[in-house]
Design an enzyme around this catalytic site. Structure first.
Site, mmCIF file in Angstrom:
data_model
loop_
_atom_site.group_PDB
_atom_site.id
_atom_site.type_symbol
_atom_site.label_atom_id
_atom_site.label_comp_id
_atom_site.label_asym_id
_atom_site.label_seq_id
_atom_site.Cartn_x
_atom_site.Cartn_y
_atom_site.Cartn_z
ATOM 1 N N GLU A 181 -43.831 -123.304 -99.320
ATOM 2 C CA GLU A 181 -44.254 -122.797 -98.008
ATOM 3 C C GLU A 181 -45.762 -122.618 -97.899
ATOM 4 O O GLU A 181 -46.235 -121.713 -97.222
ATOM 5 C CB GLU A 181 -43.551 -121.457 -97.693
ATOM 6 C CG GLU A 181 -42.050 -121.595 -97.531
ATOM 7 C CD GLU A 181 -41.405 -120.403 -96.819
ATOM 8 O OE1 GLU A 181 -42.024 -119.320 -96.818
ATOM 9 O OE2 GLU A 181 -40.307 -120.569 -96.275
ATOM 10 N N GLU A 250 -34.346 -124.047 -97.102
ATOM 11 C CA GLU A 250 -33.934 -122.651 -97.036
ATOM 12 C C GLU A 250 -33.259 -122.366 -95.716
ATOM 13 O O GLU A 250 -33.906 -122.133 -94.716
ATOM 14 C CB GLU A 250 -35.138 -121.701 -97.190
ATOM 15 C CG GLU A 250 -35.638 -121.651 -98.599
ATOM 16 C CD GLU A 250 -36.665 -120.543 -98.803
ATOM 17 O OE1 GLU A 250 -36.770 -119.645 -97.940
ATOM 18 O OE2 GLU A 250 -37.332 -120.601 -99.837
HETATM 19 C C1 LIG Z 1 -42.252 -119.055 -99.558
HETATM 20 C C2 LIG Z 1 -41.359 -118.139 -98.847
HETATM 21 O O1 LIG Z 1 -41.760 -117.229 -98.178
HETATM 22 N N1 LIG Z 1 -40.101 -118.382 -98.961
HETATM 23 C C3 LIG Z 1 -39.221 -117.444 -98.464
HETATM 24 C C4 LIG Z 1 -38.616 -117.808 -97.185
HETATM 25 O O2 LIG Z 1 -38.014 -116.687 -96.714
HETATM 26 C C5 LIG Z 1 -37.045 -116.184 -97.519
HETATM 27 C C6 LIG Z 1 -36.609 -114.986 -96.843
HETATM 28 O O3 LIG Z 1 -35.760 -114.376 -97.608
HETATM 29 C C7 LIG Z 1 -37.588 -115.921 -98.919
HETATM 30 O O4 LIG Z 1 -36.645 -115.470 -99.755
HETATM 31 C C8 LIG Z 1 -38.176 -117.158 -99.444
HETATM 32 O O5 LIG Z 1 -38.664 -116.999 -100.739
#
Ligand SMILES: CC(=O)N[C@H]1CO[C@H](CO)[C@@H](O)[C@@H]1O
Ligand SMILES: *[C@@H]1O[C@H](CO)[C@@H](O)[C@H](O)[C@H]1NC(C)=O
Ligand SMILES: *[C@@H]1O[C@H](CO)[C@@H](O)[C@H](O)[C@H]1NC(C)=O
Ligand SMILES: *[C@@H]1O[C@H](CO)[C@@H](O)[C@H](O)[C@H]1NC(C)=O
Ligand SMILES: *[C@@H]1O[C@H](CO)[C@@H](O)[C@H](O)[C@H]1NC(C)=O
Ligand SMILES: *[C@@H]1O[C@H](CO)[C@@H](O)[C@H](O)[C@H]1NC(C)=O
Ligand SMILES: *[C@@H]1O[C@H](CO)[C@@H](O)[C@H](O)[C@H]1NC(C)=O
Ligand SMILES: *[C@@H]1O[C@H](CO)[C@@H](O)[C@H](O)[C@H]1NC(C)=O
Ligand SMILES: *[C@@H]1O[C@H](CO)[C@@H](O)[C@H](O)[C@H]1NC(C)=O
Length: 832
Positions: A181, A250
């Site tokens: 991210e 995700e």
């Molecule tokens: C990089 C990042 O923020 N990833 C997150 C995306 O959002 C979820 C929310 O739970 C995180 O767990 C991830 O790690």
């Protein structure tokens, strides 16, 4: 669109090493191609350190049974390399073993090396020595950081290669991720950020893993990186390279919980809707984040204020139980998706709008003319009956997608749940059993040295807690001496400004106050600043001359997200310490010489270890509401196989260990907000993480998971608590988690299965009606029509059995006098 002709062959040198076994992973815009087979992939995240090796096989088996093809996990740098070049891959850090188990189960794996992971994990997974390396800047074009990142990434990749874990070696890993991210925050890093992400791509590719690399939330991912989407919905997402498959790394199955936060819930209907829309719009790989969330053992919870439970409302609950109906509803969805795989990966796709909110996507296999359709209703209030001419008429509830086999037969609808709902309960392992009375011993945390102002090192300023402590403990003592020369000592106050997260202030050995950052309000704070606070309390223990001020600063999980999150100040750094009188600052001790001590004496002397020789436990005058106190008790292992939890209601805040192993921080006095809960949560409409919350006004976490592998089979067990703010252990009990009530609300034409857990059986049918029953589990009532014999039929099928299967049909129950409308069966049963 038909599958494009170009395929990217990624199998290279490594394949030669063991070509006999090599699995070839390729992709195009419409499929992941494994050994020439065009596939869509359903993946689920399970983080190995959030459970135990003893739990892994069962979690993986349940994921497979739930229709998952691949298990995804991050690699957690901080726990693997807690000190530079000193590695730990033992116990639940043995990721190689985890991947081998995934392979043994016949599943694929996705490895997200990061090494930044976010993941609500302490400090986003970076070890603190990294932060404390001179000249380093994290996640940007800094040579010192890049070198460390490369060393760690290479180490992990080499471990995988040595264990033959990559698909090209015959192993399970089909995809790997670098960074995480970064696109969300890259702008803040300017040009250096752009250079860094290019470097990441090159560094990853140079690892020669022969598998595709991905970057999530990275719109400008450099070739050959595949950029992927994270979020609650990803149907609108398009990869930056038209030849890349559309992948959702995700898909948040729920959300994480904070100390002081309500429980997040995402409905099975909405989650299934989001996945169906993703595949309808050309999705190729969907990963559930999380499929099993688990537990933040030790000090791994991120922050600030991430709770110990990382349940995530995932298809498998914190303990590994099926979270029903979510698990079962998704299992059926996955079956429907797999049935349609050849259409998704090679069909000709046409989407047409039927109304403002309703559209129909038809997939046709050109060679045979076979068809498959998805009918989607994106309206958040209106149901719709779609007339598809010769193909038939279909009722599509609001906010749902219907799968139509051959475009004529409904096989799945995301809003029609035909899976049982399980209401989990915590209870004593045997009915009518009185909770065993626990006998407590105690010992005070030895703090005299610090109350006297004696530390281990000094600095003439208020240090950042991360720098001073290396994050070896939640606790850092800041101590100084002040001469009260000109003060009258009447109505004096101590004013401290801190970046958080908690503070216990002592003057001349007397505790004058304890304060924590304000309670979270459901959202994770992104900047550390939001957790700063001012402490201002009367001091009656001041005396003429030299006084000792001892401030114990407490962290509750370090920030894990945001641009430059790693630099957010923690503790008293940038703050101030003042003695005031009559509204005036009398002494400013901020720039004084401060003495420091990291951690508690009890931590250093292993009070949490039942075999520690450094502690004398006392069984008399066990105190309550006494801050800085260690408690100890012994208990028997609850019989059976069900998950064990300890109820810590009555305790304040602290840390708990079972047989010397940490089960995490506890904080049952953090009460969830009293408003904003919705017991009748409506799955329709766009989900946000604060929608459908539950548990208002209760402790945000009362029960704490004790993995069975931490317990002794035959001998007694020891529970040790470090209580920081004061509490009473009298009500602490051990319980097991099981299915208490099962409900079903299934449509005619389906088969529904009711199942208890463990050794329990269906002991009572509290409600059963076949017709048009009203309400939901816990509040069912009879509608206008029902078949007379429903209750006795269900009793006959289910009573006294661990599970039973019911055909929801007129032949089972007789006429419900609903005419040509389809009937539903609602059942509520008790497991005992
Ligand atoms: C990089 C990042 O923020 N990833 C997150 C995306 O959002 C979820 C929310 O739970 C995180 O767990 C991830 O790690
Ligand atoms: C990757 O392969 C290239 C070319 O074969 C080689 O030069 C390089 O050293 C390899 N890198 C690693 C990390 O094995
Ligand atoms: C049509 O379906 C797609 C899923 O492919 C969805 O993303 C899109 O928003 C839908 N359009 C409407 C009007 O519902
Ligand atoms: C269908 O509706 C969506 C949303 O209203 C619109 O963006 C799209 O262009 C429409 N597609 C067709 C083929 O009319
Ligand atoms: C479908 O098949 C026909 C005849 O075999 C062919 O002419 C056409 O190009 C094909 N269409 C696509 C999109 O592949
Ligand atoms: C100190 O506090 C007491 C009680 O709050 C008050 O009566 C008294 O006037 C205060 N003294 C000064 C000097 O402010
Ligand atoms: C425990 O008590 C014994 C007997 O009073 C004493 O000798 C010993 O030093 C104590 N140990 C600790 C760690 O306080
Ligand atoms: C323990 O539970 C009892 C009964 O619910 C309650 O009255 C009492 O206040 C509790 N004690 C503590 C210390 O929480
Ligand atoms: C259902 O039955 C009613 C009357 O019995 C009839 O008017 C209606 O058209 C029927 N509906 C369908 C979908 O067959």
């Amino acid at each position: 669109m038909a599958s494009s002709g170009t395929q990217f062959v990624l199998v290279a040198s490594l394949a030669l090493l063991c070509s006999c076994l090599a699995i070839k992973v390729e992709y195009d815009a419409n499929a992941i191609i494994i050994d020439g087979k065009r596939k869509v992939i359903i993946a689920g995240s399970i983080h190995y350190p959030r459970s135990t090796p003893e739990m892994w096989p069962d979690l993986i088996r349940k994921a497979k049974e739930g229709g998952v093809d691949a298990i995804e996990t991050y690699i957690f740098w901080d726990v693997h390399e807690p000190q530079r070049r000193k590695y730990d891959f033992s116990g639940n850090l043995d990721f190689v073993k985890f991947f081998k188990l995934v392979q043994d189960a016949g599943l694929y794996a996705i490895i997200r090396i990061g090494p930044y992971v976010c993941a609500e994990w302490n400090y986003g997974g970076f070890p603190m020595w990294l932060h404390n390396t001179p000249g380093i800047q994290l996640r940007t074009n800094n040579d010192i950081f890049k070198n460390e990142m490369q060393v760690f990434t290479t180490k992990i990749v080499n471990m995988c290669k040595e264990a033959n874990l990559f698909a090209s070696q015959g192993g399970p890993i089909i995809l790997a991720q670098i960074e995480n991210e970064y696109g969300n925050i890259m702008e803040k890093y300017g040009d250096a950020g752009k250079k860094y992400i290019k470097w990441c791509a090159n560094m990853a590719v140079a690892q020669n893993i022969s598998e595709p690399w991905i970057m999530c939330q990275q719109n400008d991912a450099p070739e050959p990186m595949i950029n992927t989407c994270n979020g609650f919905y990803c149907d609108q997402f398009k990869p930056n390279n038209p030849k890349s498959p559309k992948m959702w790394t995700e898909n948040w199955t729920g959300w994480f919980k904070l100390w002081g936060g309500r429980d997040p819930q995402r409905t099975a209907e909405d989650l299934a809707f989001s996945v169906a829309r993703f595949f309808q719009s050309g999705g190729v790989l969907n990963n559930y984040y999380m499929y099993h969330g688990g537990t933040n053992f030790g000090r791994t919870a991120g922050g600030p204020y991430i709770a110990t439970s990382y349940d995530y409302n995932a298809p498998l609950d914190e303990y590994g139980n099926l979270n029903q109906p979510k698990w079962g509803h998704l299992k059926q969805l996955h079956e429907a998706i797999k049935e349609a795989e050849k259409f998704f990966t090679g069909g000709i796709v046409e989407t047409k709008n039927i109304s403002t909110y309703v559209n129909l996507t038809q997939f046709t296999v050109n060679a045979t003319g076979e068809r498959f359709c998805m009918l989607s209703n994106g309206d958040n209030t209106g149901d719709y009956t779609a007339d598809l001419g010769p193909d038939g008429k279909f009722f599509v509830p609001a906010w749902s997608v219907t799968f139509l086999q051959g475009c004529t037969e409904e096989v799945y609808n995301t809003a029609k749940i035909n899976t049982q709902r399980s209401v989990m309960v915590n209870k004593h392992s045997h009915e009518n059993e009185k909770p065993a009375k626990l006998t407590w011993a105690w010992t005070p945390e030895p703090i005299q040295d610090t109350l006297d102002g004696n530390g281990k090192f000094k600095a003439a300023r208020l240090l950042d807690q991360k720098e001073a402590s290396g994050d070896g403990s939640d606790y850092l003592w800041y101590m100084t001496r002040v001469d009260t020369k000109d003060m009258s000592l009447e109505n004096a106050t101590l004013r401290v400004s801190t970046k958080g997260h908690g503070l216990h202030a002592y003057v001349n050995g007397q505790l004058i106050g304890t304060q924590f950052s304000r309670q979270a309000t459901g959202q994770q704070m992104v900047t550390g600043d939001d957790y700063s606070f001012g402490f201002d309390k009367a001091v009656s223990s001041l005396k003429k001359g030299v006084n000792v001020i001892s401030l114990l600063s407490v962290t509750v999980g370090l920030t894990n997200y945001g641009a430059f999150y790693d630099l957010h100040p923690t503790g008293l750094v940038e703050g101030s310490v003042l003695l005031r009188e009559k509204g005036k600052d009398m002494i400013d001790a901020t720039g004084y010489e401060w003495s420091y001590k990291v951690g508690l004496n009890g931590e250093a002397q292993h009070f949490y270890d039942p075999n520690s020789k450094n502690v004398n436990w006392s069984c008399t005058d066990v105190p309550k509401d006494r801050p800085m106190t260690w408690y100890k008790t012994s208990f028997k292992t609850p019989p059976g196989k069900e998950a064990v939890v300890v109820d810590l209601l009555g305790m304040g805040k602290g840390h708990a260990w079972v047989n010397g192993r940490s089960i995490g921080r506890y904080w049952p006095t953090q009460i969830a907000e009293t408003s904003g809960c919705d017991p009748h949560c409506n799955y329709r409409g766009t989900y946000k993480d604060d929608k459908c919350r539950t548990n208002c006004g209760n402790p945000s976490q009362r029960w704490y998971h004790v993995p069975r592998s931490f317990l002794n089979k035959n001998a007694d067990n020891t529970l040790i608590l470090f209580e920081e703010v004061g509490g009473a252990p009298w009500n602490v009990t051990f319980q097991v988690v099981t299915v208490g009530t099962v409900c079903a609300n299934a449509h005619e034409g389906n088969k529904v299965e009711l199942r208890c857990q463990g050794h329990r059986k269906i002991s009572e049918i509290q409600f059963a009606s076949f017709g048009d029953p009203l309400g939901t589990c816990g509040s069912f009532s009879v509608g206008n029509h029902q078949a007379d014999q429903t209750v006795s039929v269900v009793e006959k099928l289910c009573l006294g059995k661990p599970s039973c299967s019911i055909e929801v049909s007129q032949s089972t129950f007789g006429h419900s006098s609903l005419g040509n409308l389809t009937s539903r069966l609602a059942v509520q049963a008790v497991c005992k």
